[in-house]
Design an enzyme around this catalytic site. Structure first.
Site, PDB file in Angstrom:
ATOM      1  N   CYS A 113       0.823  -1.221   0.000  1.00  0.00           N
ATOM      2  CA  CYS A 113       0.000   0.000   0.000  1.00  0.00           C
ATOM      3  C   CYS A 113       0.858   1.274   0.000  1.00  0.00           C
ATOM      4  O   CYS A 113       1.661   1.486   0.904  1.00  0.00           O
ATOM      5  CB  CYS A 113      -0.890  -0.010   1.242  1.00  0.00           C
ATOM      6  SG  CYS A 113      -1.833   1.515   1.471  1.00  0.00           S
ATOM      7  N   TRP A 167      -7.213  -7.513   4.316  1.00  0.00           N
ATOM      8  CA  TRP A 167      -5.858  -7.709   4.858  1.00  0.00           C
ATOM      9  C   TRP A 167      -5.884  -8.687   6.030  1.00  0.00           C
ATOM     10  O   TRP A 167      -6.678  -8.525   6.956  1.00  0.00           O
ATOM     11  CB  TRP A 167      -5.286  -6.381   5.338  1.00  0.00           C
ATOM     12  CG  TRP A 167      -5.174  -5.306   4.296  1.00  0.00           C
ATOM     13  CD1 TRP A 167      -5.827  -4.102   4.298  1.00  0.00           C
ATOM     14  CD2 TRP A 167      -4.332  -5.303   3.128  1.00  0.00           C
ATOM     15  NE1 TRP A 167      -5.442  -3.358   3.206  1.00  0.00           N
ATOM     16  CE2 TRP A 167      -4.533  -4.071   2.473  1.00  0.00           C
ATOM     17  CE3 TRP A 167      -3.430  -6.223   2.585  1.00  0.00           C
ATOM     18  CZ2 TRP A 167      -3.868  -3.734   1.294  1.00  0.00           C
ATOM     19  CZ3 TRP A 167      -2.774  -5.894   1.408  1.00  0.00           C
ATOM     20  CH2 TRP A 167      -2.995  -4.662   0.781  1.00  0.00           C
ATOM     21  N   LYS A 217     -14.546   0.444   5.435  1.00  0.00           N
ATOM     22  CA  LYS A 217     -13.582  -0.329   4.649  1.00  0.00           C
ATOM     23  C   LYS A 217     -12.331  -0.491   5.492  1.00  0.00           C
ATOM     24  O   LYS A 217     -11.712   0.503   5.876  1.00  0.00           O
ATOM     25  CB  LYS A 217     -13.275   0.445   3.362  1.00  0.00           C
ATOM     26  CG  LYS A 217     -12.317  -0.260   2.436  1.00  0.00           C
ATOM     27  CD  LYS A 217     -12.258   0.425   1.083  1.00  0.00           C
ATOM     28  CE  LYS A 217     -11.487   1.725   1.094  1.00  0.00           C
ATOM     29  NZ  LYS A 217     -11.220   2.255  -0.251  1.00  0.00           N
ATOM     30  N   PRO A 218     -11.958  -1.696   5.854  1.00  0.00           N
ATOM     31  CA  PRO A 218     -10.818  -1.871   6.766  1.00  0.00           C
ATOM     32  C   PRO A 218      -9.476  -1.631   6.068  1.00  0.00           C
ATOM     33  O   PRO A 218      -8.846  -2.543   5.554  1.00  0.00           O
ATOM     34  CB  PRO A 218     -10.946  -3.317   7.249  1.00  0.00           C
ATOM     35  CG  PRO A 218     -11.915  -3.978   6.339  1.00  0.00           C
ATOM     36  CD  PRO A 218     -12.601  -2.960   5.497  1.00  0.00           C
ATOM     37  N   THR A 219      -9.062  -0.384   6.102  1.00  0.00           N
ATOM     38  CA  THR A 219      -7.865   0.017   5.359  1.00  0.00           C
ATOM     39  C   THR A 219      -6.619   0.060   6.238  1.00  0.00           C
ATOM     40  O   THR A 219      -6.694   0.168   7.461  1.00  0.00           O
ATOM     41  CB  THR A 219      -8.060   1.426   4.769  1.00  0.00           C
ATOM     42  OG1 THR A 219      -8.398   2.326   5.828  1.00  0.00           O
ATOM     43  CG2 THR A 219      -9.157   1.461   3.717  1.00  0.00           C
ATOM     44  N   VAL A 220      -5.481  -0.010   5.600  1.00  0.00           N
ATOM     45  CA  VAL A 220      -4.200   0.343   6.207  1.00  0.00           C
ATOM     46  C   VAL A 220      -3.764   1.652   5.540  1.00  0.00           C
ATOM     47  O   VAL A 220      -4.178   1.906   4.407  1.00  0.00           O
ATOM     48  CB  VAL A 220      -3.130  -0.747   5.976  1.00  0.00           C
ATOM     49  CG1 VAL A 220      -3.443  -1.976   6.776  1.00  0.00           C
ATOM     50  CG2 VAL A 220      -2.944  -1.072   4.500  1.00  0.00           C
ATOM     51  N   GLU A 258      -5.664   7.860   8.488  1.00  0.00           N
ATOM     52  CA  GLU A 258      -5.455   8.715   7.313  1.00  0.00           C
ATOM     53  C   GLU A 258      -3.964   9.053   7.239  1.00  0.00           C
ATOM     54  O   GLU A 258      -3.444   9.815   8.062  1.00  0.00           O
ATOM     55  CB  GLU A 258      -6.322   9.975   7.437  1.00  0.00           C
ATOM     56  CG  GLU A 258      -6.067  11.037   6.392  1.00  0.00           C
ATOM     57  CD  GLU A 258      -6.023  10.503   4.958  1.00  0.00           C
ATOM     58  OE1 GLU A 258      -6.961   9.800   4.537  1.00  0.00           O
ATOM     59  OE2 GLU A 258      -5.024  10.775   4.265  1.00  0.00           O
ATOM     60  N   SER A 259      -3.298   8.509   6.240  1.00  0.00           N
ATOM     61  CA  SER A 259      -1.836   8.613   6.185  1.00  0.00           C
ATOM     62  C   SER A 259      -1.331  10.049   6.094  1.00  0.00           C
ATOM     63  O   SER A 259      -0.270  10.370   6.633  1.00  0.00           O
ATOM     64  CB  SER A 259      -1.298   7.798   5.014  1.00  0.00           C
ATOM     65  OG  SER A 259      -1.811   8.284   3.797  1.00  0.00           O
ATOM     66  N   TYR A 284      -5.793   5.845  -9.437  1.00  0.00           N
ATOM     67  CA  TYR A 284      -7.052   5.167  -9.096  1.00  0.00           C
ATOM     68  C   TYR A 284      -8.179   5.678  -9.975  1.00  0.00           C
ATOM     69  O   TYR A 284      -9.045   4.930 -10.405  1.00  0.00           O
ATOM     70  CB  TYR A 284      -7.438   5.432  -7.637  1.00  0.00           C
ATOM     71  CG  TYR A 284      -6.652   4.648  -6.622  1.00  0.00           C
ATOM     72  CD1 TYR A 284      -7.089   3.401  -6.197  1.00  0.00           C
ATOM     73  CD2 TYR A 284      -5.485   5.157  -6.073  1.00  0.00           C
ATOM     74  CE1 TYR A 284      -6.388   2.686  -5.238  1.00  0.00           C
ATOM     75  CE2 TYR A 284      -4.773   4.449  -5.121  1.00  0.00           C
ATOM     76  CZ  TYR A 284      -5.231   3.216  -4.709  1.00  0.00           C
ATOM     77  OH  TYR A 284      -4.530   2.517  -3.765  1.00  0.00           O
TER      78      TYR A 284
END
Ligand code: GSH
Ligand code: NAG
Ligand code: NAG
Length: 382
Positions: A87, A127, A164-167, A182-183, A230
């Site tokens: 990611c 993930w 949505k299970p995000t990294v 949030e990166s 995207y």
């Protein structure tokens, strides 16, 4: 661009989860929410009626603070970063962790690169942590919660979780919750809030005198490049696709020009804007050349349009932009950065997470670019 590849895996997730609704939990009902909530579960659910991709905002948005009396004070050992090496958003957090010298203060756990079922009871793909440390080089079991999936982490943090299970996930071990997912915000915290415990407190990647310029570049790079890939991949109509791909290549050309005159994107000093650009660039050729080698197989599936659209991002490879290409090597060679780039995970994710596109999970050989090669960027000084 890895980002494109990631989007493909999201496509599969979307197919499996299209229009799924999640009933609210009793906790949510008690809090007064009585209706059924429907959340975006994958990127393809985030396409608007006009056919354009529109990313949902993150909802865990707390901040770690250098102030000792804050809810989330910046103390060593309290926070943990869950990432996937595939990611780009998670990777920019990793890059900050390394550059700021915070390895000793904030632990990292990486998930497996290939999406798997997150539960026996439904067909969500996401993930997953490996069961043991030697199952998948680079990935490790969850050391604190024994979670099987990132989805489980979010469920621990929020009883009525249905997103949505995000990294990346910045996790608070003490309160057992997600501080922030949030990166772009996590990197700012790493830049400033941990300076009392950072190995490299003097490094400021968002210095006051360059903020206007960084903000301007970030806006362009995020919209046209990081998220732009995207938008190319997920557009369901020609118009939004044409617009996204035009903007992508205009932005790359603009960066190429800037980097013909100076070492870094905002001058002769490394900034946040460089890291944000780098994470997409480092994945660009890997994805495009591998995709093109698979195009025959891809065309046999109903998902072909997604890859074909990605393929159409192949107007020019990164290595056909000489300044951007040398720049990518220059950033890669900054001590610590190469450890944040795991090409194995990047490739496996893209080619292993979509069995309907690549049923035999064969990983294409890729260009195997030597990002450690000379790049002559030092001629610009600094
Ligand atoms: N805006 C977020 C985006 C994070 C994101 O989209 N992560 C992707 C991986 S690149 C993810 O975890 N997706 C999970 C899924 O699609 O199920 C950030 O910058 O942190
Ligand atoms: C972050 O967490 C929220 C809250 O569960 C979730 O809705 C969202 O999908 C997650 N990821 C992003 C990128 O916002
Ligand atoms: C890229 O780096 C190589 C190797 O140092 C160098 O020969 C070449 O001139 C550089 N290209 C540009 C455009 O700076």
């Amino acid at each position: 661009m890895p980002t494109l590849a990631t989007s493909s895996s999201l496509l599969l997730t979307r197919r499996l989860l299209a229009a799924r609704t999640f009933p609210t939990s009793s906790a949510a009902a008690a809090a007064g929410y009585s209706t059924t909530v429907k959340m975006a579960r994958s990127a393809l659910d985030e396409v608007t009626d006009t056919g354009a991709f529109d990313r949902s905002p993150s909802t865990f948005r707390s901040s770690v603070s250098s102030d000792a009396s804050a809810r989330f004070p910046a103390v060593p050992g309290r926070y943990h970063l869950y990432v996937s090496y595939a990611c780009p958003w998670a990777s920019r957090c990793l890059a900050f962790l390394k550059l700021k010298g915070l390895d000793h203060a904030i632990g990292v756990t990486a998930v497996k690169p290939i999406f798997e079922r997150t539960k026996e009871t439904d067909d969500h793909l996401g993930w997953i942590f490996p069961a043991t440390a030697d199952e998948e080089p680079g990935a490790e079991p969850d050391p604190f919660n024994g979670a099987k999936s990132v989805r489980e982490l979010y469920e621990i943090a929020s009883t009525n979780y249905a997103g949505k299970p995000t990294v990346p996930v910045l996790w608070d071990k003490q309160l057992k919750t997600v501080v922030n997912n949030e990166s772009s915000e996590i990197i700012r915290m790493l830049n400033t809030e941990f300076n009392d415990i950072a190995g490299n407190p003097g490094l400021d990647l968002y210095p006051v005198h360059l903020r206007a310029s960084i903000d301007e570049i970030n806006e362009l790079v995020y919209d046209a490049i990081n998220n732009g890939v995207y938008k190319c991949g997920f557009a369901k109509k020609q118009g939004p696709y044409d617009e996204a791909v035009t903007r992508l290549y205009e932005a790359l050309d603009k960066c190429e020009q800037i980097l013909g005159k100076q070492r870094y994107i905002c001058g002769n000093q490394l900034t946040e804007a460089d890291i944000r650009l780098f994470v997409t660039l480092i994945r660009f050729d890997e994805f495009l050349s591998s995709t093109s080698s698979k195009i025959g197989e891809v065309c046999t599936t109903s998902l072909m349009h997604v890859y074909a659209v990605h393929f159409k991002c192949n107007k020019k490879l990164l290595r056909e932009h000489p300044n951007l290409f040398n720049y990518t090597k220059d950033i890669y060679q900054i001590p610590g950065i190469s450890s944040t780039v795991n090409m194995e995970h990047i490739r496996k994710h893209y080619y292993g997470s979509h069995p309907s596109i690549n049923p035999y999970r064969i990983i294409p050989v890729g260009p195997n670019i030597d990002y450690n090669a000379p790049n002559d960027r030092e001629r610009f000084g600094s």
